[in-house]
Design an enzyme around this catalytic site. Structure first.
Site, PDB file in Angstrom:
ATOM      1  N   LYS A  12     -11.628  -0.706  -7.703  1.00  0.00           N
ATOM      2  CA  LYS A  12     -11.989  -1.675  -7.329  1.00  0.00           C
ATOM      3  C   LYS A  12     -12.746  -1.870  -7.429  1.00  0.00           C
ATOM      4  O   LYS A  12     -14.160  -1.978  -8.189  1.00  0.00           O
ATOM      5  CB  LYS A  12     -12.078  -0.851  -5.817  1.00  0.00           C
ATOM      6  CG  LYS A  12     -11.015  -0.136  -4.943  1.00  0.00           C
ATOM      7  CD  LYS A  12     -10.296   0.772  -4.112  1.00  0.00           C
ATOM      8  CE  LYS A  12      -9.308   1.612  -3.839  1.00  0.00           C
ATOM      9  NZ  LYS A  12      -9.413   2.410  -2.585  1.00  0.00           N
ATOM     10  N   ARG A  54      -7.429   9.864  -6.371  1.00  0.00           N
ATOM     11  CA  ARG A  54      -6.315   8.980  -6.704  1.00  0.00           C
ATOM     12  C   ARG A  54      -7.063   7.535  -7.436  1.00  0.00           C
ATOM     13  O   ARG A  54      -7.328   7.497  -8.006  1.00  0.00           O
ATOM     14  CB  ARG A  54      -5.898   8.456  -5.505  1.00  0.00           C
ATOM     15  CG  ARG A  54      -4.908   6.999  -4.737  1.00  0.00           C
ATOM     16  CD  ARG A  54      -5.424   6.924  -3.878  1.00  0.00           C
ATOM     17  NE  ARG A  54      -3.546   6.477  -3.671  1.00  0.00           N
ATOM     18  CZ  ARG A  54      -3.752   4.925  -4.262  1.00  0.00           C
ATOM     19  NH1 ARG A  54      -5.126   4.011  -4.436  1.00  0.00           N
ATOM     20  NH2 ARG A  54      -2.401   4.454  -4.251  1.00  0.00           N
TER      21      ARG A  54
HETATM   22  C1  7PJ Z   1      -6.877   3.805  -1.240  1.00  0.00           C
HETATM   23  C2  7PJ Z   1      -5.354   4.441  -0.652  1.00  0.00           C
HETATM   24  C3  7PJ Z   1      -7.773   4.443  -1.224  1.00  0.00           C
HETATM   25  C4  7PJ Z   1      -6.119   6.568  -0.378  1.00  0.00           C
HETATM   26  C5  7PJ Z   1      -4.830   2.509  -2.307  1.00  0.00           C
HETATM   27  C6  7PJ Z   1      -5.858   0.171  -4.377  1.00  0.00           C
HETATM   28  C7  7PJ Z   1      -5.712  -0.234  -2.667  1.00  0.00           C
HETATM   29  N1  7PJ Z   1      -4.591   5.355  -0.236  1.00  0.00           N
HETATM   30  N2  7PJ Z   1      -4.688   3.114  -1.319  1.00  0.00           N
HETATM   31  N3  7PJ Z   1      -7.459   5.734  -0.683  1.00  0.00           N
HETATM   32  N4  7PJ Z   1      -6.047   2.491  -2.174  1.00  0.00           N
HETATM   33  N5  7PJ Z   1      -5.604   7.628   0.465  1.00  0.00           N
HETATM   34  O1  7PJ Z   1      -6.082   1.282  -5.247  1.00  0.00           O
HETATM   35  O2  7PJ Z   1      -6.785  -0.709  -4.932  1.00  0.00           O
HETATM   36  O3  7PJ Z   1      -9.100   4.835  -1.457  1.00  0.00           O
HETATM   37  S1  7PJ Z   1      -4.744   0.917  -1.885  1.00  0.00           S
END
Ligand code: 7PJ
Length: 311
Positions: A231, A266
């Protein structure tokens, strides 16, 4: 630090308990990102997208991954919404192909109808960036016995980075998560993970305040998920303009999160995360609140390349 997540029905790796099926682990588990959006794939074809996703999933499984987060809609700042039928056409074949694999399948969706179909097709967990605000989403998870990740976002993906504003970001985000957790559990959702939503309607200062306050969140009753992979805050902290170059900074941030008690990180570069978290665990550095000692983390997966941007 030991973490627990309860399912209302059997799930890979979960043990039967009086309250349901409990998944129990020590240290931070890695959730491997599996995007099934045509813009993640060079030729944009649906068949190619499916084949690429399954190959990435297979590689993650072989590396010992325990959670895959399957996403059929981009939530990048400014991203256009995808109709439910299109999102389902992307994620259902992946779920059907992986449902008998020994891996937890999370679906990253904001739509109750997508969640319902995905859970019917064999997914185990819903990852909702809108924090289960929609009562229909709570009902869907409750009926399927599926726990959910409740994330905080200010605004919506189209507008959230325009002018994020908080009087007290930590109090507001933690308060929101506690309230949404209560709503979800009251509606019969078996369990929740909480996520402060790094980059979702937040400036660098907001993100940093939330990351510094992470021990307060992880001291609560629910496991905490952190997702900072590639990010834009990594760019703001370390001058890395291209998302694909941000894995080292991502890893540093996620190791910090693990030390602060995060239960799940994640990540795109999942294999690098598994390796780094194992070394951190071997050093006894999993958390600062317990004396050092041997600990184990759950195995996790390898990266799946996408190029996402977020502040
Ligand atoms: C997140 C997500 C996050 C959770 C995305 C990306 C955008 N789900 N889905 N937390 N980010 N729980 O990966 O840049 O930070 S999508």
């Amino acid at each position: 630090m030991t973490h627990r997540l309860t399912f209302g029905r059997p799930a890979p790796g979960a043990q039967r308990t009086p309250r349901g099926w409990e998944w129990r682990w020590t240290g931070a588990a890695v959730m491997g990102i599996l995007n099934v959006t045509p813009d993640s794939f060079s030729d944009g074809g649906r068949h190619a997208a499916l084949q690429d996703a399954l190959a990435a999933a297979q590689a993650m499984r072989e590396a010992g991954v325990v959670i895959l987060d399957i996403g059929g809609e981009s939530t990048r700042p400014g991203a256009a919404p995808v109709p439910a039928h299109e999102e389902l056409d992307r994620v259902l074949p992946v779920i059907r192909a992986l449902r008998s694999a020994d891996v937890l399948l999370s679906v990253d969706t904001m739509k109750p109808e997508v969640a319902a179909e995905a859970l019917r097709a064999g997914a185990h967990l819903i990852n909702d960036v809108t924090g289960l605000r929609d009562p229909q989403m709570r009902r869907v998870c409750a009926e399927a016995g599926a726990p959910a990740c409740v994330m905080h976002m200010q605004g919506d993906p189209q507008t959230m980075q325009a002018a994020p504003h908080y009087a007290d970001v930590v109090a507001e985000v933690h308060g929101y998560l506690r309230a949404q957790a209560r709503e979800a559990l009251d509606a019969g959702v078996p369990d929740v993970l909480l996520d402060p939503g790094i980059g979702f309607g937040k400036t660098l200062e907001h993100n940093l305040s939330l990351l510094r306050a992470l021990p307060d969140l992880t001291a609560g009753p629910h496991p905490v998920l952190i997702g900072a992979s590639r990010k834009r805050l990594i760019d703001f902290m370390a001058s890395v303009p291209h998302a694909a170059d941000r894995d080292p900074g991502t890893l540093a941030l996620h190791l910090h999160a693990a030390r602060c008690g995060a239960a799940v990180v994640r990540a795109h570069a999942a294999a690098a995360h598994v390796q780094a978290l194992r070394v951190q665990a071997a050093l006894g550095g999993g958390d600062r609140t317990r004396p050092p000692g041997p600990r184990r983390t759950l195995d996790s997966g390898v990266m799946h390349h996408t190029d996402t941007e977020r502040a």
